[in-house]
Design an enzyme around this catalytic site. Structure first.
Site, mmCIF file in Angstrom:
data_model
loop_
_atom_site.group_PDB
_atom_site.id
_atom_site.type_symbol
_atom_site.label_atom_id
_atom_site.label_comp_id
_atom_site.label_asym_id
_atom_site.label_seq_id
_atom_site.Cartn_x
_atom_site.Cartn_y
_atom_site.Cartn_z
ATOM 1 N N GLU A 128 0.803 -1.225 0.000
ATOM 2 C CA GLU A 128 0.000 0.000 0.000
ATOM 3 C C GLU A 128 0.841 1.283 0.000
ATOM 4 O O GLU A 128 0.930 2.003 1.009
ATOM 5 C CB GLU A 128 -0.975 -0.007 1.184
ATOM 6 C CG GLU A 128 -1.940 -1.173 1.128
ATOM 7 C CD GLU A 128 -3.066 -1.100 2.154
ATOM 8 O OE1 GLU A 128 -4.044 -1.847 1.994
ATOM 9 O OE2 GLU A 128 -2.974 -0.286 3.101
ATOM 10 N N GLU A 169 -5.840 -7.973 -0.417
ATOM 11 C CA GLU A 169 -6.512 -7.716 0.860
ATOM 12 C C GLU A 169 -7.960 -7.345 0.586
ATOM 13 O O GLU A 169 -8.241 -6.547 -0.313
ATOM 14 C CB GLU A 169 -5.866 -6.561 1.642
ATOM 15 C CG GLU A 169 -4.531 -6.874 2.261
ATOM 16 C CD GLU A 169 -4.002 -5.704 3.093
ATOM 17 O OE1 GLU A 169 -4.827 -4.879 3.575
ATOM 18 O OE2 GLU A 169 -2.772 -5.614 3.258
#
Length: 441
Positions: free
Chosen positions: A167, A352
């Site tokens: 991320e 995710e």
């Protein structure tokens, strides 16, 4: 669950994900201090000033946790390595205990038939490097490359897949512009440099791993679907700016060798000199791409405020314990867009997806029916994207365990397995059992 394994392509991979600082227990095994330790020790940064010193004690209990993975029927385990556990000062002499831990962890996965899917960095920067400017310092690409060589020189021969940085938006924007994560800065110049250096570090790590003869290397990006707060042209433009910052900057840097004009409008004056010359490094060829997705965001124009001239809002959809709206359609839309605009036929993995829920153990059980519905709806969106031709090859639920949720401490529970943070007892939730049954069919 409304689905079963046979509803997906034969080689579709199912797994669960975690991260090192959130579960391992950073006080164990000779790990060095990180900027998260000091961030958490600063009043007002983290709920109840909670930290990752013990977390879920995965460092000592990983065999039990991997047994839960195997029993659920998962194919793969997405985990991360701690830079400060492997190299306590961020550079120099590695920590034998840290390397031995990841050696044991890797072998334990393989013994259980779990594919090891590693992320090199999930946010816990060694304090010694933070003292030298951290992600603002252009030298971090070399430091990260050296770390990559040390940890993958030890376990890289047994990895199924590796991604350098989890991320990038959180490492760059959330941590340097919004200040919600370590190092907790609110500085546009720091933000621009951190965002760019995250990508040069990513490219450097890919180069290092290719040099080690490794394959199946990818990148993992988090995304939020932007929805204009109204039908006005001003709100639409604001949503496009948000989309550029959150969803397009890193993906387009790697796959399209450019940054969005909507983002350069604010960041270009603050980017490091010669940034345009770094795309050969940044755009290293990848073997797959990972997409982390949780929610959408309502965006409105904010005239009279500094760039990016926007404000964030919450709509009327059902929300999770995090206050995030549940918008499964966005996951399928992102998969289609990435396939169409950025990655072509490159395999896509949902690396995710999950929800925080206010879970409690009652009579030895945890009824998290809301999570079952959430996973069902998002996996339906994935299946629809596959039917439309998107090359989605796998799905990882976040997360295996309730864990340390960064600035929100231990309040928000994302796990398929409940963790009592006093006794550290693990209790599989109803969602775990539902997934186990679905994956057995």
């Amino acid at each position: 669950m409304k689905f079963k394994r046979s509803d997906f392509p034969r080689d579709f991979m199912f797994g669960a994900a975690t991260s090192s600082y959130q579960i391992e227990g950073h006080s164990f095994g000779g790990a060095g201090p990180t900027h998260w330790d000091s961030f958490a020790a600063t009043p007002g940064n983290v709920v109840r000033a909670e930290h990752g010193a013990i977390a879920c004690d995965h460092y000592n209990r990983f065999e039990e946790d991997l047994d839960l993975m195997k029993a659920a029927g998962f194919d793969a385990y997405r985990f991360s390595t701690s830079w400060a556990r492997v190299m306590p000062e961020g550079r120099g002499t590695p920590n034998p205990e840290g390397l031995d831990f990841y050696d044991r962890l890797t072998d334990a996965m393989l013994e259980r038939g779990l594919k090891p899917c590693a992320t090199l960095y999930h946010w816990e920067l060694p304090s010694a490097l933070a003292d030298m400017g951290g992600w603002r310092n252009a030298d971090i690409a070399k430091w990260f490359g050296d770390f990559t060589e040390v940890i993958m020189g030890r376990i890289g021969d047994r990895m199924h897949s590796v991604a350098p940085i989890n991320e990038p938006w959180c490492v760059g924007w959330l941590s340097h512009f919004i200040g919600a994560h370590a190092p907790g800065l609110r500085d546009i110049r720091a933000t621009a440099r951190a965002m760019h250096h995250v990508l040069t570090a990513h490219g450097t790590a890919i180069q290092v791993m290719r040099g080690l003869g490794m394959e199946n290397l990818g990148g993992v990006f988090n995304m939020e679907w932007p929805i204009p707060q109204s039908g006005s042209e001003e709100d639409y433009r604001a949503a496009q700016v948000y989309d550029g910052i959150y969803n397009r900057f890193f993906v387009e840097g790697i796959f399209n060798r450019r940054y969005p004009e909507t983002v350069l409008e604010g960041l270009e004056p603050h980017l490091p000199h010669g940034w345009q010359d770094d795309f050969d490094l940044i755009a290293q060829p990848l073997d797959w791409v990972g997409l982390n997705y949780y929610t959408c965001k309502r965006i409105a124009a904010a005239p009279g405020t500094p760039w990016p001239h926007l404000s964030e809002h919450v709509g009327g959809l059902t929300r999770t314990q995090m206050g995030w709206e549940i918008y499964p359609q966005g996951l399928g839309d992102f998969v289609r867009r990435m396939h169409r605009e950025n990655t072509g036929d490159l395999p896509i993995y949902i690396t995710e997806n999950g929800m925080a829920n206010n879970d409690h153990v009652v009579g030895g059980e945890v009824n998290d029916s809301n999570r079952i519905a959430y996973l069902d709806d998002h996996l339906t969106s994935v299946r629809e994207a596959i039917e439309d031709g998107a090359p989605v090859r796998g799905y990882f639920c976040w997360s295996l365990l309730d864990n340390y949720e960064w600035s929100l401490g231990y309040e928000k529970r994302f796990g398929l397995v409940h963790v009592d943070f006093e006794s550290l007892k693990r209790t599989p939730k109803a969602s775990y059992e539902a997934l186990r049954l679905a994956l057995s069919q």
